[in-house]
Design a protein around this motif. Structure first.
Motif, PDB file in Angstrom:
ATOM      1  N   GLU A   1      -6.600   8.505  -3.258  1.00 52.41           N
ATOM      2  CA  GLU A   1      -7.186   7.169  -3.136  1.00 52.41           C
ATOM      3  C   GLU A   1      -6.186   6.192  -2.536  1.00 52.41           C
ATOM      4  O   GLU A   1      -6.530   5.373  -1.671  1.00 52.41           O
ATOM      5  CB  GLU A   1      -7.651   6.681  -4.514  1.00 52.41           C
ATOM      6  CG  GLU A   1      -8.892   7.396  -5.041  1.00 52.41           C
ATOM      7  CD  GLU A   1      -9.206   7.025  -6.479  1.00 52.41           C
ATOM      8  OE1 GLU A   1      -8.403   6.281  -7.081  1.00 52.41           O
ATOM      9  OE2 GLU A   1     -10.246   7.483  -6.994  1.00 52.41           O
ATOM     10  N   LYS A   2      -4.942   6.263  -2.996  1.00 49.76           N
ATOM     11  CA  LYS A   2      -3.909   5.367  -2.473  1.00 49.76           C
ATOM     12  C   LYS A   2      -3.589   5.692  -1.011  1.00 49.76           C
ATOM     13  O   LYS A   2      -3.331   4.782  -0.204  1.00 49.76           O
ATOM     14  CB  LYS A   2      -2.644   5.460  -3.321  1.00 49.76           C
ATOM     15  CG  LYS A   2      -2.842   5.065  -4.789  1.00 49.76           C
ATOM     16  CD  LYS A   2      -3.430   3.673  -4.938  1.00 49.76           C
ATOM     17  CE  LYS A   2      -3.656   3.290  -6.386  1.00 49.76           C
ATOM     18  NZ  LYS A   2      -4.322   1.972  -6.528  1.00 49.76           N
TER      19      LYS A   2
ATOM     20  N   GLU B   1      -6.274   3.000   5.813  1.00 45.02           N
ATOM     21  CA  GLU B   1      -7.081   1.865   6.268  1.00 45.02           C
ATOM     22  C   GLU B   1      -6.199   0.715   6.750  1.00 45.02           C
ATOM     23  O   GLU B   1      -6.572  -0.015   7.669  1.00 45.02           O
ATOM     24  CB  GLU B   1      -7.996   1.410   5.135  1.00 45.02           C
ATOM     25  CG  GLU B   1      -9.103   2.412   4.812  1.00 45.02           C
ATOM     26  CD  GLU B   1      -9.869   2.064   3.542  1.00 45.02           C
ATOM     27  OE1 GLU B   1      -9.444   1.118   2.837  1.00 45.02           O
ATOM     28  OE2 GLU B   1     -10.880   2.738   3.252  1.00 45.02           O
ATOM     29  N   LYS B   2      -5.040   0.556   6.132  1.00 53.38           N
ATOM     30  CA  LYS B   2      -4.105  -0.494   6.557  1.00 53.38           C
ATOM     31  C   LYS B   2      -3.498  -0.154   7.918  1.00 53.38           C
ATOM     32  O   LYS B   2      -3.283  -1.028   8.769  1.00 53.38           O
ATOM     33  CB  LYS B   2      -2.994  -0.658   5.519  1.00 53.38           C
ATOM     34  CG  LYS B   2      -1.921  -1.683   5.908  1.00 53.38           C
ATOM     35  CD  LYS B   2      -0.855  -1.778   4.832  1.00 53.38           C
ATOM     36  CE  LYS B   2       0.174  -2.857   5.195  1.00 53.38           C
ATOM     37  NZ  LYS B   2       0.970  -2.483   6.383  1.00 53.38           N
TER      38      LYS B   2
ATOM     39  N   GLU C   1       0.831  -1.214   0.000  1.00 51.27           N
ATOM     40  CA  GLU C   1       0.000   0.000   0.000  1.00 51.27           C
ATOM     41  C   GLU C   1       0.864   1.261   0.000  1.00 51.27           C
ATOM     42  O   GLU C   1       0.549   2.246  -0.693  1.00 51.27           O
ATOM     43  CB  GLU C   1      -0.921   0.004   1.224  1.00 51.27           C
ATOM     44  CG  GLU C   1      -2.021  -1.051   1.203  1.00 51.27           C
ATOM     45  CD  GLU C   1      -1.523  -2.431   1.653  1.00 51.27           C
ATOM     46  OE1 GLU C   1      -2.333  -3.364   1.660  1.00 51.27           O
ATOM     47  OE2 GLU C   1      -0.309  -2.565   2.002  1.00 51.27           O
TER      48      GLU C   1
ATOM     49  N   GLN D   1      -6.251   4.126   1.128  1.00 48.16           N
ATOM     50  CA  GLN D   1      -6.017   2.690   1.299  1.00 48.16           C
ATOM     51  C   GLN D   1      -4.902   2.431   2.304  1.00 48.16           C
ATOM     52  O   GLN D   1      -4.977   1.500   3.116  1.00 48.16           O
ATOM     53  CB  GLN D   1      -5.689   2.058  -0.053  1.00 48.16           C
ATOM     54  CG  GLN D   1      -6.860   2.060  -1.033  1.00 48.16           C
ATOM     55  CD  GLN D   1      -6.456   1.682  -2.444  1.00 48.16           C
ATOM     56  OE1 GLN D   1      -5.341   1.224  -2.684  1.00 48.16           O
ATOM     57  NE2 GLN D   1      -7.370   1.886  -3.391  1.00 48.16           N
TER      58      GLN D   1
END
Length: 814
Positions: free
Chosen positions: A793-794, A800-801, A732, A797
């Motif tokens: 967007e990345k 969220e990780k 990610e 993500q």
């Protein structure tokens, strides 16, 4: 067709120029396409009167359907409540124009069983068809349809003859429970200044402008219809403070108008008074909305929404038993107009007191209209100043009897004002005068409540109840400060009560409460000494739907995240940037950022980021930013973590990656050490002024001693980075670097790029700034827009990780 093949905006401009050149067609009202008004100078205070609201359609259209769509648009937004309605409604397209008198259709807007939530452009709904039939009949029967070519002269004559204020008669706006506050705000501007009252002095005596508005609103032919109101309109003057004097004679005060009632007459000529009688009790009960904000804060004039009133009474039933209303007494000592007591059934066990005698009058009036209360159980009482000897005798008997006192429920939504706020506590603000430090309870218990909690009015209510009505049940609405606020820790040592049950709801579900934070309903047993540590509460959304359970903690035994990072601030040598370390809860996370300079030189929040604390600073920043702040977690505290994070290289590297693409570093304030790429990776035209960050990522050894940026060992030799190994990034984090590289590469293709640009500089280049100097939210460069969207967007993500480890390592409690 006269206007064939042009766009809608051009059509509106041509119609304005060709037919309405004598009028002002520039005004924008809600979602209405086209508005025609009389010209008005900037000095005129009265609202600009509209002559026409119209729907515009390019090309040829069904003109009847266009007017129906306009009516549905107006009704859905209730535009007539916000702006004075026009004499005419209309619609036009490229070939024709039609009109309809507003007075012929305005009754439609007040139909009780009409669904205004239908989409105006949906021609298949029953609502659309109902209005269409009426509109077609009115237009056809009155010959109000004109073709721009065939009827050009007739249309010009019609406009010249009829576009005169008052030509079609004045359509008075009806008043109901939805728009009486909108009308009140206009009344404040136009009528209030003409009433012969010194308002600040009056406010100090409990007299508010809202009482004069109610007198106006609930009147007919300028005479107030409800005699129980505190202020009455008597044709050409107001009467107030009516009472029987010491010799038994009726007396009152009177005040007049300063302009011979001219503004008052002009204003109320626009509205249909009084409202329907079915709205009277609701409007009077909502007197709280007419109370100025500062008075509401001090006196607690906040209306508890019925959805939460009903839910709170269900929770009382769950805790106290099905027959609790027969077995317990209830006293709302901050009752306002009494709405918290709606739904209770045993009026013989209910007492309601309030600071304002006007609110007592309102409750007595509501009793006459069916409110389930007893006149003698509703009384004026200043809970924070008056002695209990002033209470009704039956209530005194309950308070003075230890057994009966245990059957007393103090059921309140108390005022929340405080004398000091965060700025004042940190030395950057000043106290609000006469808010909470002037009460008897404040003076009496000041030595017991040894911290800032005593400044809060609601805490003063709690304190008197706990100290003087000990053993009772306290059922209250309030913020969660008593549970979580660090400066309430001392009060939690004092207020030893068992929290039996609790739910939380969004604060903005309460009228006139702004902000995104939770308001809780608490049920405390003051007879069971328990120091609060944590509770699991039920969570409801704005619509009253249960969503989840959530734990709330006191944090009194926990160190905070600033305590964790503080030891790294001692050595500010080789500063890379500043990290603002704001207060430790979610609500203050918006004040956490990284930048090159101190934008506030006097602030103590700015802390140095150096090569030696870079990773810890990035962890701090990421932990504060990677989880979205919501109304529910708003007061959750960020804490000193456990030690597990130190051996998690991936977590540390993820936080570094997150921070590199989220900071506000600007190259104009000095060397930019935060460029995460080499010159070759982004095709830079020149060498960067600093390669610190890429050297750090590659694990390169320290530069020579003479360099200004040396990396000292941050951890023990066997911990991360002790051997200066290259950093390994997760999938990610690598995706974030790849998206960022594309953005940097595109920027370096620009002819006027700054070779040493930071992420902030790149955003500023493409997005620009508005007239106020603030960076625009969007860019006209489509490629940049796509690249920055991909990067975000990345980053999402990656966040969220990271999130689960924020809880795993103890930065937040589950």
């Amino acid at each position: 067709m006269k206007y064939q093949g042009i766009r809608e905006e051009e059509l509106k401009n041509k119609i304005a120029n060709d037919y309405f050149w004598l009028y002002d067609s520039s005004k924008i009202i809600g979602n209405i396409d086209f508005c025609v008004c009389m010209h008005q100078s900037e000095k005129e205070l009265v609202e600009q009167e509209s002559l026409l609201w119209a729907e515009a359609k390019k090309g040829a259209s069904d003109i009847y359907k266009s007017i129906v769509q306009l009516i549905l648009t107006i009704g859905k937004a209730r535009t007539f409540d916000i702006f004075l309605p026009p004499a005419l409604l209309g619609a036009f397209d490229c070939e024709k124009m039609a009109f309809i008198p507003y007075s012929d259709i305005h009754d439609i807007f007040y139909l009780n069983d009409f669904n205004w939530n239908v989409t105006p452009s949906n021609h298949d709904t029953k609502e659309f068809k109902l209005i269409h039939k009426k509109v077609k009949h009115l237009i056809d029967s009155n010959a109000l349809l004109f073709n721009f070519i065939d009827d050009d002269r007739e249309l010009i004559k019609f406009i010249k003859k009829n576009f005169i204020v008052g030509k079609f008669g004045l359509t008075k706006t009806k008043i109901d429970k939805n728009n009486f506050m909108i009308i009140y705000n206009k009344w404040l501007q136009l009528v209030k200044p003409t009433i012969a009252v010194k308002w600040e002095a009056a406010k100090s005596k409990g007299i508010i402008d809202g009482d004069f508005y109610l007198a106006d609103l609930l009147s007919q032919e300028n005479n107030t219809l409800k005699e129980k109101l505190f202020v009455l309109l008597k044709h050409d003057h107001y009467e107030l403070d009516r009472k029987i004097d010491e010799v038994g004679m009726f007396s009152s005060k009177r005040t007049d108008f300063t302009d011979k009632q001219l503004a008052h007459t002009q204003f109320w000529n626009k509205y249909d008074r009084p409202p329907k009688e079915e709205y009277w009790d609701y409007i009077v009960a909502r007197r709280d909305l007419l109370v100025p904000q500062d008075v509401r804060e001090r006196k607690g004039s906040f209306f508890t929404p019925q959805i939460w009133v009903a839910l709170s009474q269900q929770y009382l039933t769950n805790v106290l038993g099905e027959n609790w209303q027969e077995e317990y007494y209830v006293w709302d000592c901050a009752a306002g107009t009494g709405n918290l007591l709606a739904g209770l059934t045993n009026k013989y066990n209910i007492w309601a007191s309030t600071l304002d005698s006007q609110d007592v009058d309102v409750m007595h009036d509501r009793i006459k209209n069916g409110a389930n209360l007893l006149n003698d159980h509703v009384f004026q009482f200043d809970f924070l100043n008056d002695d209990f000897s002033k209470l009704p005798k039956p209530l005194q008997d309950i308070i003075n009897n230890s057994k009966k006192r245990k059957k007393l429920v103090m059921y309140i939504n108390p005022p929340y004002a405080e004398a000091g706020d965060t700025k004042q506590r940190s030395g950057h603000g000043k106290n609000k005068s006469n808010v909470s430090n002037q009460t008897l309870i404040h003076r009496q218990y000041s030595s017991i409540i040894k911290d800032c909690a005593k400044r809060e009015l609601f805490i003063q209510f709690f304190t008197r109840i706990y100290a003087e009505i000990h053993g009772s049940t306290l059922a209250n609405f309030s913020t969660l400060k008593i549970l979580q606020a660090p400066y309430f820790s001392g009060y939690r040592d004092y207020f030893l009560s068992d929290l039996k049950s609790m739910f939380v709801v969004p604060a903005n579900s309460f009228d006139n409460v702004k902000g995104s934070f939770p308001i809780g309903f608490f049920i405390w047993n003051t007879d069971i000494p328990t120091r609060f540590n944590n509770v699991e509460a039920d969570v409801y959304n704005t619509n009253g739907i249960f969503e989840e359970k959530k734990k709330f903690y006191s944090y009194d035994d926990d160190k905070n995240i600033n305590d964790w990072l503080r030891p790294t601030w001692k050595n500010a040598e080789n500063r890379l940037a500043y990290l603002t370390c704001n207060s430790n809860d979610f609500q203050n996370s918006t004040g956490v950022f990284i930048q090159s300079n101190k934008s506030n030189e006097t602030s103590t929040y700015y802390k140095p980021i150096t090569p030696n604390n870079l990773i810890q600073s990035c962890i701090y920043f990421t932990v504060r930013k990677c989880i979205e702040a919501t109304w529910l977690n708003d007061r959750d505290q960020f804490l000193h973590p456990n030690h597990q994070w130190q051996t998690d290289d991936t977590f540390q590297n993820d936080c570094l990656a997150f921070t590199l693409f989220n900071n506000n570093v600007q190259s104009k304030y000095g060397t930019n050490h935060w460029i995460p790429f080499t010159e070759e990776e982004v095709n830079a035209r020149e060498k960067f002024a600093s390669s610190f960050m890429t050297d750090f990522i590659k694990g390169k050894p320290n530069p020579p001693q003479k360099s200004s940026l040396r990396i000292n060992l941050l951890f023990e030799p066997d911990a991360a980075y002790g051997n200066n190994k290259p950093l390994l990034f997760s999938r990610e984090a690598t995706a974030v670097f790849n998206a960022g590289r594309e953005l940097w590469t595109y920027y370096h293709q620009q002819p006027n790029c700054n070779v040493h640009a930071s992420l902030y500089d790149i955003r500023e280049h493409f997005q620009g700034r508005n007239e106020a100097g603030k960076m625009n939210n969007k860019s006209l460069d489509e490629t940049y827009t796509n690249l920055i969207r991909k990067l975000r967007e990345k980053l999402k993500q990656l966040a969220e990780k990271i999130e689960p480890k924020v809880y795993k390592y103890g930065f937040l409690k589950q």
